[in-house]
Design a protein around this motif. Structure first.
Motif, PDB file in Angstrom:
ATOM      1  N   ASP A  54      -3.760   2.395   0.885  1.00  0.00           N
ATOM      2  CA  ASP A  54      -4.002   1.669   2.133  1.00  0.00           C
ATOM      3  C   ASP A  54      -5.235   0.813   1.991  1.00  0.00           C
ATOM      4  O   ASP A  54      -5.295  -0.317   2.506  1.00  0.00           O
ATOM      5  N   LEU A  88       2.745   0.649   6.731  1.00  0.00           N
ATOM      6  CA  LEU A  88       1.833  -0.278   6.062  1.00  0.00           C
ATOM      7  C   LEU A  88       1.711  -1.581   6.842  1.00  0.00           C
ATOM      8  O   LEU A  88       0.616  -2.146   6.971  1.00  0.00           O
ATOM      9  N   LEU A  95      -0.509  -0.997   9.653  1.00  0.00           N
ATOM     10  CA  LEU A  95      -1.899  -0.897   9.184  1.00  0.00           C
ATOM     11  C   LEU A  95      -2.463  -2.279   8.890  1.00  0.00           C
ATOM     12  O   LEU A  95      -3.606  -2.593   9.244  1.00  0.00           O
TER      13      LEU A  95
END
Lengths: 446, 351
Positions: free
Chosen positions: A429, A389, A392
């Protein structure tokens, strides 16, 4: 009514209008007809309602009115297939939806008309499956829909196109589980929204001849009229004839030949219970005849040689059966303690598999080791998720700043397109990306 | 609480006399008499709203109180009767709906309220939970709804509802609310929205209202081409035929007054024609008010009942002025007024 020439005639008495519009089921009366679950999804789409809203506000009150006490299935069915089958649920749903839409009956969109000869056991899929070619064709002709044929567990191939049915979306790779997440249309992936007809030019896996033959048998069965599809006593008579032909009437020998236990055969012979649909298909394909012929005892066995009869292996009951064997607990404990320190950390199931025992044994006999394995594994997965994460979020931040610098509007869609090159982002996400964009906007960075 | 049958086609006047007072009023309110203008207008409008006529929008205009709304109810009933076999076999079929254009008090026309009302008329469920889905980059997505349906979602739901219910005619009463406070391009946008609804769903729209609606015809040639005006006229004092027809209407209405010993009102036909501006609707309202006063007077009809039921002079003048102006504006535009060879060039060549 009084005749009065001075009056403009007042309105005629008409039956009340149906609550929902009358949508016509697709391919009705054919083997490729629409299933009731697909019909409900299209009905919700036509009325611009989410399926769960249609259910809770309109269908559920009528369903509850049918039964005197609430039943477990009065809540939204966890699996849509539950109202394409042969049970009380399917009949109730068909009755209620027919009443709401003004149809006389919709029971033919389920397998309920065949309930006299079919068993619920291994009848329906737990996973959504479809034929991409059939979906493309139906979309091209005006409206995509889901076939009743695909709901049947024994059907693994499309009889029309000769290809294997698929259960994963080609765009996002999600497995089409039959759940309340199917919130849009029957020919659309519930996760990414792409059409399930697949990408143009993608090679589809051809099915084996036996799969196609089995699918054709099922299609022919669905084409038959429920009144003439046979009965359990007639199936028992067919079995008796077959037994006489193959093993001179000996139940034990016949049981070995077909791979079925004696007491099960006894139940079938005397119509105490019905065989599962895959088993009926086995008999039909072994005797090279139609399913209805088997169920109606209309099979001519005189030209059938015993040596030619091949009973295909029955569909596997399930996975994970472990043969019984004695366990050396001392060695097992030492192995488990060694596996506890493996990198990357193993789950309880993985450790049990490596040790050659079931996870149930590990949890039951060594609960503290199982707990440590599970905790270690959970921490490892959590840190993996965090680092993924974080990666990302950083990539999203850089992409958003780059897009803003190039003069493009850095929306979530634009960032997703840049990062994933056409694939779809998972919603968690997506939420993280939205938070990044919001923070950048608050700081006037974009 | 006991319920009473009050439909005039189901009970006789003698039975109506036995009803309690509120139900007698109800009985008289439901009376819809046949008269010359109604018969002609019904036939004309039925021709115009049929799918074969090629008309997308029909404007039914006329003076206030002439009976336009009552005419639309009669039209609806006629169409329902025409399609009754089909409606009995297909319970979802709704061939015609009547909806009133809202005047919500906001500055502009509220399409949201309009679509919700239209949805209710079409028996469309859960208008407040509509979702709009769209296809973007090959993906089908649902626009998130935070609170209730969006106007776009309602519009899409209405389009699908009209198609699935196979509706052929949508009657919009009080359509003049569409054009109130609409300036510049707003009026064009409203008409475009209506025209698009008619095109996409294959329905005919009948807009019912006062003479103000006439200005819609001058918006564009496209609208003029696919529209028609039906002028529901009043009976004009001084025209012998109209006076005769008005008298006949008065006599028909009088027959249904649920009172004993009502004197013949025919001698008052001339005065009533003036005070009702020749509109049968206003005449019926006048008689309804008179009936109310009579029922309060223990069911006895007196001259003062009618006197009190008639509109005030100022009201009559206002209605008359508006009507005369409207009648002047629609001359030559209404359905049936066109003639072949009116164009000057054609006349010259013919000569």
């Amino acid at each position: 009514m009084l005749q009065n020439d001075d009056l403009v005639p007042l309105s005629v008495d008409l039956p009340p209008r149906s609550r929902l519009g009358r949508l016509e089921p697709i391919a009705r009366g054919t083997a490729y007809r629409e299933s009731l679950s697909s019909f409900v999804l299209r009905l919700a789409h036509n009325h611009h309602l989410a399926p769960h809203v249609l259910y809770r506000q309109i269908i559920a009150p009528d369903l509850k009115a049918l039964r005197s006490k609430p039943a477990a299935w009065d809540v939204y069915p966890g699996t849509l297939s539950s109202f394409d089958g042969i049970g009380v649920v399917a009949e109730a749903w068909a009755q209620v939806i027919a009443g709401l839409t003004g149809h006389r009956t919709l029971i033919d969109l389920t397998l309920a008309p065949y309930k006299e000869v079919l068993s619920q056991y291994k009848l329906l899929n737990s996973q959504k499956r479809w034929c991409p070619c059939c979906i493309s064709e139906s979309v091209a002709s005006g409206s995509g829909y889901g076939q009743l044929l695909w709901q049947i567990a024994a059907v693994t191939a499309c009889p029309k196109h000769g290809i294997r049915l698929v259960s994963t979306c080609e765009y996002c790779g999600s497995v089409g589980s039959v759940s309340h997440k199917v919130r849009q249309l029957p020919h659309v992936c519930p996760h990414c929204g792409h059409e399930l007809g697949g990408k143009a030019g993608t090679a589809l896996e051809p099915a084996s001849p036996s799969e196609v033959a089995r699918a054709k048998l099922v299609a022919d069965f669905l084409q038959s009229s429920p009144e003439h599809c046979g009965s359990l006593p007639k199936f028992g008579d067919f079995l008796r004839n077959l037994m006489a032909h193959c093993s001179d009437g000996c139940l034990t020998q016949f049981g070995k030949l077909v791979g079925v236990r004696k007491n099960t055969l006894h139940g079938w012979l005397n119509a105490h219970h019905s065989p599962s649909f895959p088993e009926i298909l086995c008999f039909a394909s072994a005797c090279n005849t139609q399913v209805t012929a088997v169920l109606s005892n209309q099979v001519d066995l005189s030209n059938l040689r015993v040596a030619q009869i091949r009973f295909e292996p029955r569909l596997p009951i399930g996975v994970g059966r472990v043969a019984f064997h004695r366990v050396d607990h001392a060695a097992l404990r030492a192995q488990l303690l060694r596996l506890e320190n493996e990198e990357p950390p193993l789950s309880v199931n993985q450790a049990a598999l490596q040790a050659g025992v079931s996870a149930r044994t590990v949890r039951g006999v060594y609960p503290e080791i199982a707990r440590r394995l599970a905790d270690r594994r959970a921490k490892h997965l959590a840190s993996q998720r965090r680092s993924r994460l974080d990666g990302l979020v950083n990539a999203a931040r850089e992409t958003a700043l780059r897009l803003a610098a190039d003069g493009q509007k850095p929306t979530r869609r634009a960032v997703e397109k840049e990062l994933l090159a056409g694939k779809t982002m998972a919603w968690r996400d997506g939420t993280a990306v939205l938070q990044v964009l919001r923070a950048l906007r608050e700081n006037d960075a974009i | 609480m006991r319920s009473f049958e009050t439909r005039p086609d189901r009970i006789s006047k003698e039975q109506a006399l036995l009803l309690p007072d509120p139900h007698r009023l109800d009985y008289f309110r439901q009376v819809r008499i046949k008269h010359d203008r109604v018969a002609t207008a019904l036939d004309d409008i039925e021709t115009l709203v049929s799918p074969e006529s090629g008309t997308d929008i029909v404007l039914l205009i006329g003076p206030t109180g002439v009976g336009k709304s009552t005419l639309t109810i009669s039209l609806r009933d006629r169409l329902l009767k025409l399609h009754q076999e089909d409606m009995r076999s297909d319970l979802s079929f709704i061939p015609v709906v009547i909806v009133e254009a809202p005047a919500s008090g906001e500055r502009g026309f509220s399409w949201r309220i309009f679509y919700v009302r239209l949805g209710q008329a079409l028996h469309e469920p859960l208008m407040e939970r509509k979702i709009e889905d769209c296809l973007e980059d090959g993906r089908r997505t649902i626009r998130p709804i935070n609170a209730g349906s969006t106007v776009a979602g309602l519009r899409m739901a209405i389009e699908d509802a009209l198609k699935i219910r196979r509706t052929v005619l949508v009657i919009i009463d009080e359509a003049v609310h569409l054009i109130r406070n609409a300036k510049g391009n707003t009026l064009n946008s409203h008409m475009d929205a209506l025209k698009s609804l008619a095109n996409i769903c294959g329905v005919t729209l009948a807009l019912v209202g006062s003479y103000d609606l006439f200005k819609l015809m001058s918006l564009s040639g496209q609208i003029a081409r696919r529209s028609a005006i039906l002028h529901f006229q009043r009976y004009r004092p001084g025209v012998a035929e109209d006076e005769k027809a008005f008298l006949k209407s008065l006599r028909s209405l009088q027959k249904f007054l649920p009172l004993k010993d009502v004197p013949d009102l025919s001698p008052l036909s001339g005065d009533l024609m003036h005070s009702c501006v020749g509109c049968v609707g206003i005449l019926k309202d006048t008689l309804t008010r008179a009936l109310t006063f009579a029922l309060r007077n223990n069911g006895k009809w007196t001259d003062s009942c009618l006197q009190r039921g008639v509109l005030a002079e100022r009201q009559i003048v206002s209605i008359l002025e508006e009507t005369l102006e409207g009648e002047k504006s629609v001359v030559g535009s209404e359905f049936g007024s066109g003639t072949v060879g009116w164009w000057p060039e054609t006349k010259k060549k013919a000569a």
